[in-house]
Design an enzyme around this catalytic site. Structure first.
Site, PDB file in Angstrom:
ATOM      1  N   SER B  59     -48.549 -46.013  98.722  1.00 48.58           N
ATOM      2  CA  SER B  59     -48.179 -46.576  97.371  1.00 48.58           C
ATOM      3  C   SER B  59     -46.789 -47.055  97.172  1.00 48.58           C
ATOM      4  CB  SER B  59     -48.457 -45.640  96.347  1.00 48.58           C
ATOM      5  OG  SER B  59     -49.928 -45.371  96.108  1.00 48.58           O
ATOM      6  N   ASN B  82     -50.719 -31.909  99.376  1.00 53.19           N
ATOM      7  CA  ASN B  82     -49.400 -32.652  99.578  1.00 53.19           C
ATOM      8  C   ASN B  82     -48.670 -32.803  98.274  1.00 53.19           C
ATOM      9  OD1 ASN B  82     -49.157 -35.695  99.101  1.00 53.19           O
ATOM     10  ND2 ASN B  82     -51.337 -35.454  98.993  1.00 53.19           N
ATOM     11  N   ALA B  83     -47.352 -32.711  98.567  1.00 56.61           N
ATOM     12  CA  ALA B  83     -46.398 -33.375  97.532  1.00 56.61           C
ATOM     13  C   ALA B  83     -45.268 -34.047  98.379  1.00 56.61           C
ATOM     14  CB  ALA B  83     -45.617 -32.071  96.820  1.00 56.61           C
ATOM     15  N   CYS B 142     -51.486 -40.431  90.728  1.00 61.39           N
ATOM     16  CA  CYS B 142     -50.874 -39.585  91.514  1.00 61.39           C
ATOM     17  C   CYS B 142     -50.243 -38.435  90.756  1.00 61.39           C
ATOM     18  CB  CYS B 142     -49.594 -40.009  92.305  1.00 61.39           C
ATOM     19  SG  CYS B 142     -49.186 -39.134  93.664  1.00 61.39           S
ATOM     20  N   ILE B 205     -61.657 -40.568  94.823  1.00 63.16           N
ATOM     21  CA  ILE B 205     -60.685 -40.020  94.016  1.00 63.16           C
ATOM     22  C   ILE B 205     -59.475 -40.075  94.481  1.00 63.16           C
ATOM     23  CG2 ILE B 205     -62.400 -38.696  92.529  1.00 63.16           C
ATOM     24  CD1 ILE B 205     -61.686 -36.293  94.223  1.00 63.16           C
ATOM     25  N   GLY B 258     -62.353 -38.776  99.177  1.00 62.57           N
ATOM     26  CA  GLY B 258     -61.962 -37.651  99.146  1.00 62.57           C
ATOM     27  C   GLY B 258     -62.974 -36.638  99.912  1.00 62.57           C
TER      28      GLY B 258
HETATM   29  C1  LIG Z   1     -50.160 -36.761 102.800  1.00 62.55           C
HETATM   30  C2  LIG Z   1     -50.897 -37.754 101.716  1.00 62.55           C
HETATM   31  C3  LIG Z   1     -50.425 -38.728 100.900  1.00 62.55           C
HETATM   32  C4  LIG Z   1     -50.877 -39.331  99.840  1.00 62.55           C
HETATM   33  N1  LIG Z   1     -50.329 -40.534  99.414  1.00 62.55           N
HETATM   34  C5  LIG Z   1     -50.830 -41.224  98.410  1.00 62.55           C
HETATM   35  C6  LIG Z   1     -50.242 -42.395  98.050  1.00 62.55           C
HETATM   36  O1  LIG Z   1     -49.366 -42.697  98.054  1.00 62.55           O
HETATM   37  N2  LIG Z   1     -51.197 -43.057  97.075  1.00 62.55           N
HETATM   38  C7  LIG Z   1     -52.322 -42.800  96.651  1.00 62.55           C
HETATM   39  O2  LIG Z   1     -53.151 -43.382  95.726  1.00 62.55           O
HETATM   40  N3  LIG Z   1     -52.997 -41.725  97.063  1.00 62.55           N
HETATM   41  C8  LIG Z   1     -52.463 -40.779  98.148  1.00 62.55           C
HETATM   42  N4  LIG Z   1     -52.890 -39.783  98.450  1.00 62.55           N
HETATM   43  C9  LIG Z   1     -54.406 -39.470  98.306  1.00 62.55           C
HETATM   44  C10 LIG Z   1     -55.579 -40.080  99.181  1.00 62.55           C
HETATM   45  O3  LIG Z   1     -55.368 -41.614  99.321  1.00 62.55           O
HETATM   46  C11 LIG Z   1     -56.653 -39.641  99.054  1.00 62.55           C
HETATM   47  O4  LIG Z   1     -57.168 -40.329  97.704  1.00 62.55           O
HETATM   48  C12 LIG Z   1     -57.156 -38.220  98.783  1.00 62.55           C
HETATM   49  O5  LIG Z   1     -56.296 -37.541  99.751  1.00 62.55           O
HETATM   50  C13 LIG Z   1     -58.452 -37.646  98.797  1.00 62.55           C
HETATM   51  O6  LIG Z   1     -58.984 -38.256 100.139  1.00 62.55           O
HETATM   52  P1  LIG Z   1     -58.993 -37.315 101.660  1.00 62.55           P
HETATM   53  O7  LIG Z   1     -59.790 -35.911 101.182  1.00 62.55           O
HETATM   54  O8  LIG Z   1     -59.757 -38.263 102.547  1.00 62.55           O
HETATM   55  O9  LIG Z   1     -57.670 -37.251 102.053  1.00 62.55           O
HETATM   56  C14 LIG Z   1     -52.049 -39.091  99.753  1.00 62.55           C
HETATM   57  C15 LIG Z   1     -53.145 -38.058 100.346  1.00 62.55           C
HETATM   58  C16 LIG Z   1     -52.280 -37.362 101.178  1.00 62.55           C
HETATM   59  C17 LIG Z   1     -53.028 -36.258 101.926  1.00 62.55           C
END
Ligand SMILES: Cc1cc2nc3c(=O)[nH]c(=O)nc-3n(C[C@H](O)[C@H](O)[C@H](O)COP(=O)(O)O)c2cc1C
Ligand SMILES: Cc1cc2nc3c(=O)[nH]c(=O)nc-3n(C[C@H](O)[C@H](O)[C@H](O)COP(=O)(O)OP(=O)(O)OC[C@H]3O[C@@H](n4cnc5c(N)ncnc54)[C@H](O)[C@@H]3O)c2cc1C
Lengths: 284, 319
Positions: B59, B82-83, B142, B205, B258
């Site tokens: 993003s 994550n933060a 976010c 999500i 997710g």
């Molecule tokens: C390290 C990290 C950074 C992320 N940065 C963003 C981001 O910049 N924008 C966004 O829309 N989602 C961000 N997400 C969320 C993911 O795109 C995703 O929606 C969420 O992690 C759930 O999917 P997953 O379990 O496959 O990771 C981030 C997730 C992680 C773990």
């Protein structure tokens, strides 16, 4: 290293500890006010050239390649030594740390050096630190090597006594110790001699690129330890990827060979910073 | 020591897995989720080599952001916290990376944008549109920067609909997906409001929580930001439920995201109604092979059930 367990990281892959483990600072060795070695308890093994993420609670967490690891780690009696130089907020806060304090570490991350006979080690500045651990590992495996080590001044030249007991030559920019001028000045002559079958280097990127070029000229395989801005350390965030092929310095690196560097287009450019932007302000 | 395995080349090809999202053809339903690898053309290109059907970039906002200090990504038994704090080089730079990606790779590329105000979403969309991404995903959810940016936009259906309209106007005909937060009450209704406002797809999500992990020896939260979004295996059932609710309210395609690290996870999201399958944390949980393994598993399922595409499965869990 005569400790019970021999090279625990060869063969079976070591499980990576991805969440910080609290460890005690056992000792702090002061090289000078802004250059210190921190001796930490070792909860996991780290191979030469691999790195750990060091967490100072309330401050930040940053990557470091140990300058020595002793390997009785299964008994939790091993030690990880990190040699750091104060260059910014994190490393300045680190300089204030005292024995007895607790910090967090996770790792081991990335690919380290492979141990080869007849290696030439080329180190510049802080790059000497991980080469000291590599030299120690070569030593304990009975593999001969020579080192060429350079720094700005005599005060910045790390582990001189330790390397002098082995086989090393020294260089400083200002001539305050060893030969005056860059560490790479006699590289061609050394490689021409035919006595080296591998080169391992760690230091500023222009130095690494000079080493790469010399090795290519003399057809000697090289292993170069790179630095890029790292955040997650586990190959997810994309922050440390190199342009061209996208290889992750935290995962495929930080030690890279000709094979991994093929197709990389950003060598020698200013690094990307914490925002991901590559700027003229970036550090190289 | 053996060198690390470098880039398993995209292995799995099965035309039965091809899907279309808002008119964009994907070689398979897997989509690299935003925030994982997608910082640059080359880092996103890594996901192409690993077999992803499409990639989403990190993003970006109007200005460059450094994000939070580390630790910013902390694994736990069932996923990650994550933060990262929306670190990004700013929309102008991101647009250059996306344009570069478009030149170098054949796989569809999704931009992801955020803003501090409704109007700013439009400004960022306008800048990013110049790179001609195949789709613009709008991150209204976010949770990391809540304290700085105020309550997440995505919790309010009316505001989310307004952002949808603003971005649609600014994005020159490029399809727009709204990425929703599982924290939203009535996520199905909000998705419906987005569809009514012109959204072309829904991504669901974003991370769940926020959550916290505490080190018992140091007796303090591990994340520098103290709290962070939860992703990975722990959130899969929440993602499945959200996609199920959204699918019962909208007709536009859903990128179900997710907790996916295996084909049976992806299958649950498809049965709940997803067309695309976002994968982020799965890259950590299952490794670099996650995209090809998920696809292989989906192919095997089609074989076992004598199906020649995913269409009959999509939303099949609904009565
Ligand atoms: C390290 C990290 C950074 C992320 N940065 C963003 C981001 O910049 N924008 C966004 O829309 N989602 C961000 N997400 C969320 C993911 O795109 C995703 O929606 C969420 O992690 C759930 O999917 P997953 O379990 O496959 O990771 C981030 C997730 C992680 C773990
Ligand atoms: C694999 C690896 C091994 C390293 N090993 C050592 C070592 O043994 N000893 C040592 O003194 N230093 C080492 N470094 C560099 C060390 O990480 C930086 O000096 C430290 O992060 C600086 O932080 P700061 O807040 O003090 O300075 P800042 O002012 O924040 O930064 C100073 C410079 O350090 C670099 N840097 C800052 N943060 C990071 C980061 N998260 N990742 C990578 N680089 C960063 C940047 O290039 C920056 O220009 C290593 C770096 C890497 C990538």
């Amino acid at each position: 290293m005569t400790d019970g367990i021999h090279s625990p990281f060869e063969g079976t892959p070591v499980a990576v500890v991805t969440s910080p483990v609290p460890v005690r600072i056992e000792d702090v060795i002061v090289h000078h006010e802004a250059l210190k070695t921190f001796v930490l308890e070792a909860p996991f093994p780290v191979a030469p050239g691999q790195f750990i993420m060091l967490w100072l609670p309330g401050v930040d967490e940053k990557p470091f390649s140990p300058s020595l690891v002793t390997q009785r780690w299964r008994l939790r009696a091993g030690r990880i030594e990190v040699t750091a130089r104060a260059v910014g907020p994190f490393t300045r806060a680190l300089m204030a740390c005292r024995p007895g304090q607790t910090v967090g570490i996770r790792g081991p991350f990335g690919q380290g050096f492979s141990l080869e006979p007849c290696s030439l080690l080329v180190g510049g500045g802080m790059g000497i630190a991980p080469l000291r651990y590599l030299a120690d590992a070569l030593d304990s495996n009975g593999l001969p090597f020579q080192a060429m080590l350079g720094a700005r001044t005599a005060a910045d030249l790390l582990f001189v006594d330790w390397f002098q007991r082995r086989s090393a030559s020294f260089y400083t920019d200002d001539g305050s110790a060893g030969v005056s001028g860059p560490v790479t000045q006699s590289l061609d002559v050394e490689l021409e001699s035919g006595q080296f079958r591998a080169v391992c280097a760690c230091g500023p990127e222009p130095m690494l690129l000079a080493v790469k070029k010399a090795c290519e000229t003399h057809s000697i395989p090289y292993q170069l330890a790179f630095e890029r801005y790292m955040k997650c350390g586990i190959g997810l965030c994309g922050q440390c990827c190199m342009d061209g092929t996208g290889i992750r310095v935290c995962k495929e690196g930080p030690v890279l060979t000709a094979r991994e560097l093929a197709g990389v287009t950003e060598l020698g450019l200013p690094h990307r910073d914490a925002t991901g932007a590559r700027g003229p302000s970036g550090h190289i | 020591m053996s060198r690390g395995t470098l880039l398993p080349k995209s292995g799995h090809h099965d035309r039965r897995l091809e899907v279309s999202i808002a008119g964009i053809p994907l070689r398979n339903p897997t989509v690299l989720a935003s925030g994982i690898l997608g910082m640059s053309a080359s880092s996103a290109g890594l996901a192409v080599a690993l077999g992803a059907g499409a990639v989403t970039f990190k993003s970006c906002g109007l200005e460059p952001r450094k994000g939070h200090p580390c630790p910013a990504v902390v694994p736990f038994e069932h996923g990650l916290l994550n933060a990262v704090g929306l670190s990004n080089p700013g929309a102008e730079q991101m647009a250059r990376e996306i344009a570069d990606f478009r030149q170098r790779f054949q796989i569809p590329v999704f931009a992801s944008i955020f803003g501090k105000t409704v109007a700013e979403f439009g400004q960022v969309a306008e800048i990013i549109s110049k790179a001609r991404p195949h789709l613009i995903e709008v991150n209204v959810s976010c949770p990391n920067v809540e304290s700085e940016l105020g309550t997440p936009f995505g919790l309010d259906g009316a505001v989310t609909a307004e952002i949808t309209r603003v971005v649609k106007r600014a994005s020159e005909g490029i399809p727009v997906a709204i990425k929703l937060s599982p924290q939203a009450h009535g996520i199905g209704r909000i998705a419906r409001a987005c569809q009514d406002a012109g959204a072309d797809a829904i991504t669901a999500i974003n991370t769940v929580g926020p959550g916290m992990v505490i080190d018992p020896v140091l007796r303090r939260p591990i994340l520098s930001n103290r709290v962070g979004g939860v992703s990975g295996g722990a959130v899969l059932p929440i993602a499945v439920r959200c996609v199920y609710e959204i699918a019962s309210q909208v007709t536009i395609p859903i990128i179900g995201t997710g907790g996916v690290s295996r084909a049976d996870h992806a299958l649950q999201l498809i049965l709940a109604g997803a067309t695309g399958i976002g994968i982020g944390t799965g890259l950590h949980e299952a490794g670099d092979g996650v995209f090809t393994d998920v696809c292989q598993g989906l192919s095997d399922y089609l074989d076992r059930n004598g199906l020649d595409n995913l269409d009959k499965l999509r939303g099949a869990a609904h009565d």
